[in-house]
Design a protein around this motif. Sequence first.
Motif, PDB file in Angstrom:
ATOM      1  N   ALA A 305       0.832  -1.209   0.000  1.00  0.00           N
ATOM      2  CA  ALA A 305       0.000   0.000   0.000  1.00  0.00           C
ATOM      3  C   ALA A 305       0.860   1.251   0.000  1.00  0.00           C
ATOM      4  O   ALA A 305       0.606   2.197  -0.751  1.00  0.00           O
ATOM      5  CB  ALA A 305      -0.922  -0.012   1.218  1.00  0.00           C
ATOM      6  N   VAL A 306       1.875   1.241   0.844  1.00  0.00           N
ATOM      7  CA  VAL A 306       2.726   2.422   0.954  1.00  0.00           C
ATOM      8  C   VAL A 306       3.474   2.676  -0.351  1.00  0.00           C
ATOM      9  O   VAL A 306       3.548   3.814  -0.835  1.00  0.00           O
ATOM     10  CB  VAL A 306       3.718   2.252   2.118  1.00  0.00           C
ATOM     11  N   MET A 307       4.015   1.628  -0.947  1.00  0.00           N
ATOM     12  CA  MET A 307       4.782   1.789  -2.180  1.00  0.00           C
ATOM     13  C   MET A 307       3.874   2.165  -3.351  1.00  0.00           C
ATOM     14  O   MET A 307       4.242   2.987  -4.192  1.00  0.00           O
ATOM     15  CB  MET A 307       5.548   0.501  -2.500  1.00  0.00           C
ATOM     16  N   GLU A 308       2.693   1.560  -3.404  1.00  0.00           N
ATOM     17  CA  GLU A 308       1.781   1.878  -4.511  1.00  0.00           C
ATOM     18  C   GLU A 308       1.313   3.320  -4.430  1.00  0.00           C
ATOM     19  O   GLU A 308       1.234   4.027  -5.442  1.00  0.00           O
ATOM     20  CB  GLU A 308       0.587   0.932  -4.489  1.00  0.00           C
ATOM     21  N   ALA A 309       1.027   3.782  -3.219  1.00  0.00           N
ATOM     22  CA  ALA A 309       0.635   5.176  -3.047  1.00  0.00           C
ATOM     23  C   ALA A 309       1.766   6.114  -3.452  1.00  0.00           C
ATOM     24  O   ALA A 309       1.537   7.166  -4.053  1.00  0.00           O
ATOM     25  CB  ALA A 309       0.234   5.430  -1.598  1.00  0.00           C
ATOM     26  N   ALA A 310       2.998   5.706  -3.143  1.00  0.00           N
ATOM     27  CA  ALA A 310       4.159   6.514  -3.516  1.00  0.00           C
ATOM     28  C   ALA A 310       4.281   6.612  -5.031  1.00  0.00           C
ATOM     29  O   ALA A 310       4.559   7.681  -5.582  1.00  0.00           O
ATOM     30  CB  ALA A 310       5.422   5.913  -2.910  1.00  0.00           C
ATOM     31  N   LEU A 311       4.085   5.492  -5.708  1.00  0.00           N
ATOM     32  CA  LEU A 311       4.197   5.491  -7.168  1.00  0.00           C
ATOM     33  C   LEU A 311       3.098   6.337  -7.809  1.00  0.00           C
ATOM     34  O   LEU A 311       3.349   7.068  -8.773  1.00  0.00           O
ATOM     35  CB  LEU A 311       4.131   4.047  -7.691  1.00  0.00           C
ATOM     36  N   GLY A 380      -9.051   1.931  -2.703  1.00  0.00           N
ATOM     37  CA  GLY A 380      -9.913   1.893  -1.526  1.00  0.00           C
ATOM     38  C   GLY A 380      -9.199   1.451  -0.263  1.00  0.00           C
ATOM     39  O   GLY A 380      -9.731   0.643   0.507  1.00  0.00           O
ATOM     40  N   TRP A 381      -8.010   1.988  -0.034  1.00  0.00           N
ATOM     41  CA  TRP A 381      -7.233   1.576   1.133  1.00  0.00           C
ATOM     42  C   TRP A 381      -7.952   1.913   2.433  1.00  0.00           C
ATOM     43  O   TRP A 381      -8.597   2.949   2.563  1.00  0.00           O
ATOM     44  CB  TRP A 381      -5.860   2.230   1.125  1.00  0.00           C
ATOM     45  N   LYS A 382      -7.802   1.029   3.417  1.00  0.00           N
ATOM     46  CA  LYS A 382      -8.446   1.199   4.715  1.00  0.00           C
ATOM     47  C   LYS A 382      -7.403   1.373   5.820  1.00  0.00           C
ATOM     48  O   LYS A 382      -6.244   1.010   5.661  1.00  0.00           O
ATOM     49  CB  LYS A 382      -9.322  -0.024   5.042  1.00  0.00           C
ATOM     50  N   SER A 383      -7.878   1.929   6.937  1.00  0.00           N
ATOM     51  CA  SER A 383      -7.041   2.062   8.125  1.00  0.00           C
ATOM     52  C   SER A 383      -7.824   1.559   9.334  1.00  0.00           C
ATOM     53  O   SER A 383      -9.051   1.449   9.283  1.00  0.00           O
ATOM     54  CB  SER A 383      -6.618   3.515   8.339  1.00  0.00           C
ATOM     55  N   LYS A 384      -7.099   1.298  10.410  1.00  0.00           N
ATOM     56  CA  LYS A 384      -7.759   0.799  11.619  1.00  0.00           C
ATOM     57  C   LYS A 384      -7.042   1.335  12.849  1.00  0.00           C
ATOM     58  O   LYS A 384      -5.818   1.291  12.924  1.00  0.00           O
ATOM     59  CB  LYS A 384      -7.732  -0.737  11.651  1.00  0.00           C
TER      60      LYS A 384
END
Length: 614
Positions: A305-311, A380-384
């Motif tokens: 998730a972190v890398m995809e968001a960065a790209l 649609g990334w989620k957090s908790k």
Amino acid sequence: MIKDDYFLKFEDRTPPPPLPYSATRESLWQFLAVLALVIGGWYIWWRWTGSLNPDAMWFAVPLAIAETCAYIGMLLFVFNLWKDDPIRIETPPAVLGDVAPDHPEHDRPISVDVMFATYDEDPELVRLGIQDAKRMTYPHPIDIRIHILDDGRRPEMRRVTEEEGANYISRTTNEGFKAGNLRHAMEETHGDFLVICDADTRPFPTLLEHTLGYFRDPKMAWVQTPQWFYDLPEGEPLPDKLAQKFGEKGEKIGHGVEKVIGPVVVGHDPFVNDPKMFYDIIQRRRNWANASFCCGAGSIHRREAVMEAALRSFGANVEKRTWAVEETVTVSSKEREVSPELMQAIKTEAAATEVLTPYKFHVSEDIYTSIVLHSDRERGWKSKMHPIVESKMLSPQDLLTWTVQRFKYAGGSLDILVHDNPLFRKGLTLPQRLMYATTFYSYLAPLWNVIFLFAPILYLLTGISPVSAYSSEFFLHLIPFLVTLELAMMVGAWGIDGYPAKASYLAFFPLGLKAIWTIMRGEKVTFKVTPKTRQSGNFLALVRPQLSVLVLTLAGAIWAVGALVIGGTDHSPSGVVANILWGLNNCIAMWGIIAAAIWRPAESSGASEEAKTA
């Protein structure tokens, strides 16, 4: 040995349990919150239409604006606290396929990189974190690797790391500070998940066992755990404290006070660092809107998730740079189109100039990165927000450290508000926008809190009233609002003492105003590492504005009472009483941070022995 070992006496402390979920209490909270909002709306309407003093509009209007702004903040806060979820711990995944169903290596054990970001902290303090991380347990085979990200490039830190069997990572520059440190470490590691730790973070054995289960949802990007400061002073009961000063009479007075208002503890959490209100109430109740944001230490991230968001961010920024250059070229050359060869060169240059970073290079990189991930509507990334404390860390040891930390939070958040306002960012849902709006709006509160602090002083000193009269009609509108609001907040935050947080919120005004002014002037909020050891010196200079409120309120109260006795002024008995009570509440709020400026921690046994030897 650790240079300052005062906190070692707190090693046996255990964190408090999470606040239990209660459907009945939640329904009562929602009822009282709606009631408070309706009565509050009625009060604000009346303030604007029937209570402004026409002879002092310069005073009446700013106060009414301040009350309206505070009411808007109340609306956002109620929305934030509206709904809670029952506490549930998901089953720990056994293999990678449980958290990444489409991964080609779905049968292998999960791999986790535990990263300790450090700059100038005591290496022996970091050693304690490494040792605790090595004690983490898991019910299935798992690959846990511990990395020390040393931006200080210190030989002694490398030595401690190697002695503990961890991996030492450093770099030649400090570009991007903590975010840049994490980016560089991600280039050197390959774990499926990342655990982010500060230099003083001490993970508990259950951290992974209790959190990786959330990632069974392939859209879960990160999980934040509550931060718990295990060295907070426990304080002394008021009777014991007064007995030390005044003997048996003082003890009796202390018991008498407690019979009226309940138990009173002196010296507990002098800097209002207990984050239970933030994590157990504010953050946890953002889960329903998928809007709980990352707070750095104690968080677990899915690398994908972190890398995809960065790209995605990298590609979008390269595109923006390309468009900007293309527009400049077409305007200057008066050509309608740019040649394909030149466009390719422009794109190449833009890509070379842009920095690919998993975590935003920003003083508030954690919340900024959260906004980026939450706004990725395609994935649609989620957090908790995990409800249970899974690590411990050190609290700020003095007012200077507290000031550095709070200014960084305020300035960083306001910088995001001005330059990348989440209210207008594509991809966020309406509930997410409102949740982020609640956070950023709270940092604007000093603008109207300063009016609330000095309004009673102005009336007490001059007799000039912001309302047409302190009449029965005024109190008929005000008191029901205050009572229902207090009842609602008491039920909504049941199990947590909410007054210290409210007092700190009010006393924060000088630092908040400084942060607002810094951003308005276009200055950059620089990153400063929060010290992990006590800073020496006199910190009363940091609370001069709060001292001013205290002194001016006291002087105003004396003057107003004298004016009533002598006569010949515009003061009214009801107005003097109301404003003295208002000012008293402000003074109590100011006193907390003033006391923090002169607070000293208990001397450690080691320090005592050194003093005796000397």
